[in-house]
Design an enzyme around this catalytic site. Structure first.
Site, short mmCIF file in Angstrom:
data_model
loop_
_atom_site.label_atom_id
_atom_site.label_comp_id
_atom_site.label_asym_id
_atom_site.label_seq_id
_atom_site.Cartn_x
_atom_site.Cartn_y
_atom_site.Cartn_z
N ARG A 274 5.62 -11.69 8.95
CA ARG A 274 4.78 -10.90 9.84
C ARG A 274 3.46 -11.60 10.13
O ARG A 274 2.78 -12.09 9.22
CB ARG A 274 4.47 -9.53 9.21
CG ARG A 274 3.48 -8.70 10.00
CD ARG A 274 3.31 -7.34 9.38
NE ARG A 274 2.66 -7.41 8.09
CZ ARG A 274 1.36 -7.24 7.89
NH1 ARG A 274 0.55 -7.00 8.90
NH2 ARG A 274 0.86 -7.30 6.67
N HIS B 294 0.98 -11.51 0.15
CA HIS B 294 -0.36 -11.81 0.68
C HIS B 294 -0.98 -12.87 -0.21
O HIS B 294 -0.95 -12.74 -1.43
CB HIS B 294 -1.22 -10.54 0.70
CG HIS B 294 -2.44 -10.68 1.57
ND1 HIS B 294 -3.49 -11.50 1.22
CD2 HIS B 294 -2.77 -10.12 2.75
CE1 HIS B 294 -4.42 -11.42 2.17
NE2 HIS B 294 -4.00 -10.59 3.11
N GLU C 284 -7.49 -13.95 12.16
CA GLU C 284 -6.70 -14.05 10.93
C GLU C 284 -5.67 -15.15 11.10
O GLU C 284 -5.47 -15.67 12.20
CB GLU C 284 -6.03 -12.71 10.61
CG GLU C 284 -7.04 -11.63 10.22
CD GLU C 284 -6.40 -10.31 9.81
OE1 GLU C 284 -6.92 -9.69 8.87
OE2 GLU C 284 -5.41 -9.90 10.42
N HIS D 197 3.18 -7.73 -0.54
CA HIS D 197 2.25 -7.05 0.38
C HIS D 197 2.94 -6.25 1.48
O HIS D 197 2.49 -5.18 1.86
CB HIS D 197 1.35 -8.12 1.00
CG HIS D 197 0.31 -7.59 1.94
ND1 HIS D 197 -0.70 -6.75 1.53
CD2 HIS D 197 0.12 -7.79 3.27
CE1 HIS D 197 -1.48 -6.46 2.57
NE2 HIS D 197 -0.99 -7.06 3.64
N ARG E 185 0.87 -16.64 6.67
CA ARG E 185 0.81 -16.23 5.26
C ARG E 185 1.85 -16.84 4.34
O ARG E 185 1.59 -17.12 3.18
CB ARG E 185 1.01 -14.73 5.21
CG ARG E 185 -0.28 -14.05 5.01
CD ARG E 185 -0.09 -12.60 5.09
NE ARG E 185 -1.26 -12.11 5.78
CZ ARG E 185 -1.47 -10.87 6.11
NH1 ARG E 185 -0.57 -9.96 5.82
NH2 ARG E 185 -2.55 -10.52 6.71
P1 FAD Z 1 2.03 4.23 4.86
O1 FAD Z 1 0.67 4.18 5.40
O2 FAD Z 1 2.33 3.41 3.66
O3 FAD Z 1 2.35 5.75 4.54
C1 FAD Z 1 3.53 6.12 3.86
C2 FAD Z 1 3.58 7.64 3.76
O4 FAD Z 1 4.88 8.02 3.31
C3 FAD Z 1 2.61 8.24 2.76
O5 FAD Z 1 2.08 9.41 3.32
C4 FAD Z 1 3.49 8.60 1.56
O6 FAD Z 1 3.02 9.71 0.81
C5 FAD Z 1 4.76 8.98 2.28
N1 FAD Z 1 5.97 8.89 1.45
C6 FAD Z 1 6.55 7.81 0.90
N2 FAD Z 1 7.68 8.17 0.24
C7 FAD Z 1 7.79 9.50 0.39
C8 FAD Z 1 8.72 10.47 -0.07
N3 FAD Z 1 9.80 10.15 -0.82
N4 FAD Z 1 8.51 11.78 0.23
C9 FAD Z 1 7.44 12.17 0.98
N5 FAD Z 1 6.53 11.28 1.44
C10 FAD Z 1 6.71 9.99 1.16
N6 FAD Z 1 -1.63 -4.10 8.35
C11 FAD Z 1 -2.31 -4.42 9.46
O7 FAD Z 1 -1.76 -4.41 10.56
N7 FAD Z 1 -3.63 -4.76 9.35
C12 FAD Z 1 -4.29 -4.79 8.17
O8 FAD Z 1 -5.49 -5.09 8.14
C13 FAD Z 1 -3.57 -4.48 6.99
N8 FAD Z 1 -4.17 -4.54 5.78
C14 FAD Z 1 -3.48 -4.12 4.68
C15 FAD Z 1 -4.13 -4.08 3.45
C16 FAD Z 1 -3.49 -3.57 2.34
C17 FAD Z 1 -4.18 -3.53 1.00
C18 FAD Z 1 -2.15 -3.09 2.46
C19 FAD Z 1 -1.44 -2.52 1.28
C20 FAD Z 1 -1.50 -3.17 3.68
C21 FAD Z 1 -2.14 -3.68 4.79
N9 FAD Z 1 -1.51 -3.75 6.03
C22 FAD Z 1 -2.23 -4.11 7.14
C23 FAD Z 1 -0.17 -3.22 6.21
C24 FAD Z 1 -0.27 -1.81 6.80
O9 FAD Z 1 -1.38 -1.15 6.23
C25 FAD Z 1 0.97 -0.99 6.54
O10 FAD Z 1 2.11 -1.71 6.92
C26 FAD Z 1 0.91 0.31 7.34
O11 FAD Z 1 -0.27 1.00 7.05
C27 FAD Z 1 2.11 1.17 7.01
O12 FAD Z 1 1.91 2.42 7.60
P2 FAD Z 1 3.06 3.50 7.50
O13 FAD Z 1 2.60 4.67 8.29
O14 FAD Z 1 4.36 2.89 7.84
O15 FAD Z 1 3.14 3.87 5.93
C1 SIN Z 2 -5.71 -8.44 5.55
O1 SIN Z 2 -6.74 -7.86 5.87
O2 SIN Z 2 -5.65 -9.59 5.10
C2 SIN Z 2 -4.42 -7.71 5.71
C3 SIN Z 2 -3.99 -7.86 7.09
C4 SIN Z 2 -2.55 -7.52 7.22
O3 SIN Z 2 -1.86 -7.28 6.22
O4 SIN Z 2 -2.08 -7.55 8.36
#
Ligand code: FAD
Ligand code: SIN
Length: 531
Positions: free
Chosen positions: A381, A239, A116, A346, A285
C-alpha cells in the site's frame, strides 16, 4: 436476556469506513452500528500522516495513479486504482463538509500538504500528526447526533447469519449477525436488509503491531466463514518506524517525519538507506522495512535510529506535536536526539473481495475499509491511501445500497443463539497460551522475510491450533477471547495459504526461495469450499 433487533442497515465497525457509510445512508435509512468495545477504538483513531489525494496545483491524477501502481509493484487493479484516485478530491471535500479540521497552509488560504514514501508530490492532507483522531472525532460527533443512527458498543460480532445456514431456499444471502453483548454476556441477534463489514484489518495476528487490539481480522474471518472469497492476504504491510521502547507498546512514528527530512541511522550514527534505494528514506514502505530488517540482522541490533533533530524545535513541535509529546513521555527528545525505531505489522493489504460498490460474493453483504480487498494496494500500500480507500468505497457502497431496495424483515424466523450444549470453560489458560503462540510464530515465520520451510512450519502449527480451537468452540461457552482467537487463527491460516501459493517475491511478500519477481502480476485468490 438475549435481544433481537431489526434495522435497515447493519454496520460492523465505526472507523472511517463504517462511519462514512452510516452518515451517507442515515439520510433515508435506520442504521445500527456495532463496535467491539468503545465506539472510538480502532485504527482510524490512531492514523497520523493523513489522507492522500490530488489537491496540489501541479499534481495530477495520473501521477497519483503511477505512484500507487509502482508502490504496489504492478499488482494493483488498474480500474480500482483509477476509481479511487479520481474520487480522491471529492472524498476530501466530503470530509471537509463534515467538519474535519485539516491543517491549513502558512498562508491560510489552502490546506498544508505533506509528503510520504512513494509519493512524487506533496499530496497528503492532514490534521497535524493526529489526522485519524480528527476524522474519528468529527464523524462520531455527527453520527451520534443523527436520529437514524443507533450505536451498540461492546458488541462483538461473531458470525454472519446466512439463508443457506438456515436452509432457506433461493440465492444464499446475508440476513443478520450474532453478536456477543459484553455487558450481559448474552448473544444478541441483529437482523438487517443490508449488512456491511467495516471491522478493520488483521495486523494483530503478528506479535508486534502498530494497530490497536480491535485489528484481529474478525471481518475477514466472518466473511470467509460465510462463503466469501478473499484475496492477496500474503501482503501484510510492516511500517518501518515504530518507537522501540518496552513501555511504548509499538507507538507509530509517522512516515511524514521522513517526508519532512527525517533520516534513518544505524546505532553508530551512519545513514544506510542510500545502499538500498535511490529514494532513500522515501522509498516505498516494503523497501524501507526490509532494509531496516536487513541491517538489524546483519549487526545483531534490536533497533535503528530516526533523526529529525536538525530541524528547528518550532518546526518539529508544530508538525508533530503528538509524536513529540509521546516520545518525550518515554524519555526521548526528538528535537535534540535521534529516536530508536523498529518495523511492526501495520496494514492488511488483502481482504474480503469486493467490487467497486464494496459488494462481496454474498448477496446483501458488503465489506468496506481495511477489511476489504478492492484491488487498490496490490503488493504494497502507498502511504495514506488507506483512509482514502475507506471514504471512497464507503460512499460508493452507500450509493449502491441507496439505489437498491432494502428489505429489513426477512420472511424467515432467525433462531436465537443456541448454547444449550456447552459449558463454562475452566481452561482459559489454553486460550491465552494459543493466542501468544500464534502471534509469535506468525512474527517469526511469516514476517518480513519468508522461506518455504518457515511457511510450512507455520502451517503445521496453525492447523493444530485450528483443531484445538474448533473443539473449544463446540464445547465451551463463547467469550470475546475465544471469538478473537478463532478469528486470528482463521486469518493466520489464510495468510499462510496465500503466502505458500505465491512463488515469487513481490512487494511485501519476500521469500528467499523465490527471490525474483514474475513477469505477469497475478492476485492470490482463495475461495471457501462450498458444501
Ligand atoms: P478501523 O478504524 O480499524 O475500525 C474497525 C472497527 O471495527 C472498530 O470500530 C472496531 O470496534 C470494529 N470491530 C472489529 N471487529 C469487530 C467485531 N467482531 N464486532 C464488532 N465490531 C468490530 N492510513 C492512512 O491512510 N493514513 C494514515 O496516516 C494512517 N496512519 C495510521 C497510523 C496507525 C498507528 C495505524 C494503526 C494505521 C494507520 N493507517 C493510516 C491505516 C488506517 O488508519 C486504517 O487502515 C483505517 O483507519 C481503517 O479504517 P476502518 O474503518 O477500515 O477500520
Ligand atoms: C504514517 O503516518 O506513517 C502512517 C501512514 C499510513 O499508514 O498510511
Amino acid at each position: 436476556m438475549s435481544q433481537q433487533y431489526h434495522y435497515d442497515i447493519l454496520i460492523i465497525g465505526a472507523g472511517a469506513a463504517g462511519l462514512t457509510l452510516a452518515l451517507e445512508l442515515a439520510k433515508t435509512h435506520k442504521v445500527a452500528m456495532l463496535t467491539k468495545g468503545d465506539i472510538r477504538e480502532g485504527s482510524t483513531l490512531y492514523a497520523q500522516g493523513g489522507v492522500a489525494a490530488v489537491l496540489a496545483e501541479k499534481d495530477t491524477i495520473d501521477s497519483h495513479i503511477r505512484d500507487t501502481v509502482t508502490a504496489g509493484v504492478f499488482l494493483g487493479d488498474p480500474d480500482a486504482i483509477r476509481f479511487t484516485v479520481e474520487n480522491s478530491k471529492e472524498s476530501i471535500d466530503w470530509l471537509i463538509d463534515q467538519g474535519v479540521p485539516f491543517t491549513r497552509s502558512h498562508e491560510g488560504d489552502s490546506y498544508h500538504l505533506t509528503k510520504e514514501g512513494g509519493h512524487s508530490h506533496r499530496r497528503i492532507i492532514h490534521a497535524a500528526d493526529a489526522t485519524g483522531q480528527a476524522i474519528s472525532a468529527t464523524l462520531i460527533h455527527n453520527a451520534t447526533q443523527h436520529p437514524n443512527i443507533d450505536f451498540f458498543p461492546d458488541r462483538v460480532a461473531i458470525d454472519i447469519i446466512t439463508s443457506d445456514k438456515l436452509r432457506v431456499s433461493g440465492d444464499n444471502r446475508a440476513l443478520g449477525i450474532y453478536a456477543l453483548n459484553l455487558t450481559t454476556d448474552e448473544v444478541d441477534v441483529f437482523i438487517a436488509g443490508r449488512i456491511a463489514i467495516a471491522a478493520g484489518g488483521a495486523s494483530k495476528v503478528y506479535l508486534y503491531t502498530s494497530n490497536p487490539d480491535t485489528a484481529s481480522g474478525d471481518g475477514i474471518a466472518m466473511a470467509w466463514r460465510a462463503g466469501c472469497r478473499v484475496a492477496n492476504l500474503e501482503f501484510n504491510q510492516f511500517h518501518p518506524t515504530c518507537l522501540y521502547d518496552a513501555k511504548a507498546k509499538t507507538f507509530l512514528i509517522s512516515e511524514a517525519v521522513r517526508g519532512e527530512g527525517g533520516k534513518l541511522l544505524l546505532p553508530d550514527g551512519s545513514p544506510f538507506m542510500s545502499k538500498f534505494d535511490d529514494r532513500e528514506e522515501l522509498a516505498p514502505r516494503d523497501i524501507v522495512a526490509r532494509a531496516i530488517d536487513h541491517e538489524m540482522k546483519r549487526l545483531g541490533v534490536d533497533h535503528v535510529l530516526l533523526d529529525i533533530s536538525h530541524k528547528s524545535t518550532e518546526f518539529i513541535t508544530t508538525h508533530f506535536p503528538t509524536i513529540y509529546e509521546q516520545c518525550l513521555k518515554y524519555g526521548y527528545d526528538m528535537t535534540k536526539e535521534p529516536i530508536p525505531v523498529v518495523p511492526a505489522a501495520h496494514y492488511t493489504c488483502g481482504g474480503v473481495m469486493v467490487n467497486q460498490f464494496g459488494h462481496t460474493d454474498l448477496k446483501h453483504l458488503y465489506a468496506v475499509g481495511e477489511t476489504s480487498y478492492t484491488g487498490l494496494h496490490g503488493a504494497n500500500r502507498l502511504a495514506s491511501n488507506s483512509l482514502l480507500e475507506c471514504i471512497v468505497y464507503a460512499r460508493s457502497a452507500a450509493q449502491h445500497m441507496l439505489s437498491n431496495p432494502v428489505l429489513p424483515k426477512p420472511l424467515v424466523e432467525i433462531p436465537a443463539w443456541d448454547d444449550s450444549q456447552v459449558t463454562d470453560s475452566d481452561e482459559d489458560v489454553v486460550i491465552a497460551h494459543n493466542w501468544q503462540e500464534l502471534r509469535q510464530f506468525m512474527w517469526d515465520y511469516v514476517g518480513i522475510v519468508r522461506t518455504n520451510n518457515r511457511l510450512l512450519r507455520a502451517k503445521h502449527r496453525v492447523d493444530l491450533l485450528l483443531s484445538e480451537i474448533d473443539e473449544f468452540y463446540s464445547n465451551y461457552k463463547i467469550s470475546s477471547d475465544l471469538i478473537e482467537l478463532r478469528n486470528l487463527a482463521n486469518v493466520a491460516d489464510l495468510i499462510i495459504q496465500s503466502a505458500m501459493k505465491r512463488k515469487e517475491s513481490r512487494g511485501l511478500h519476500f521469500t528467499l526461495d523465490y527471490p525474483d519477481t514474475n513477469e505477469k502480476p497475478e492476485p492470490t485468490i482463495l475461495a471457501p469450499n462450498k458444501k
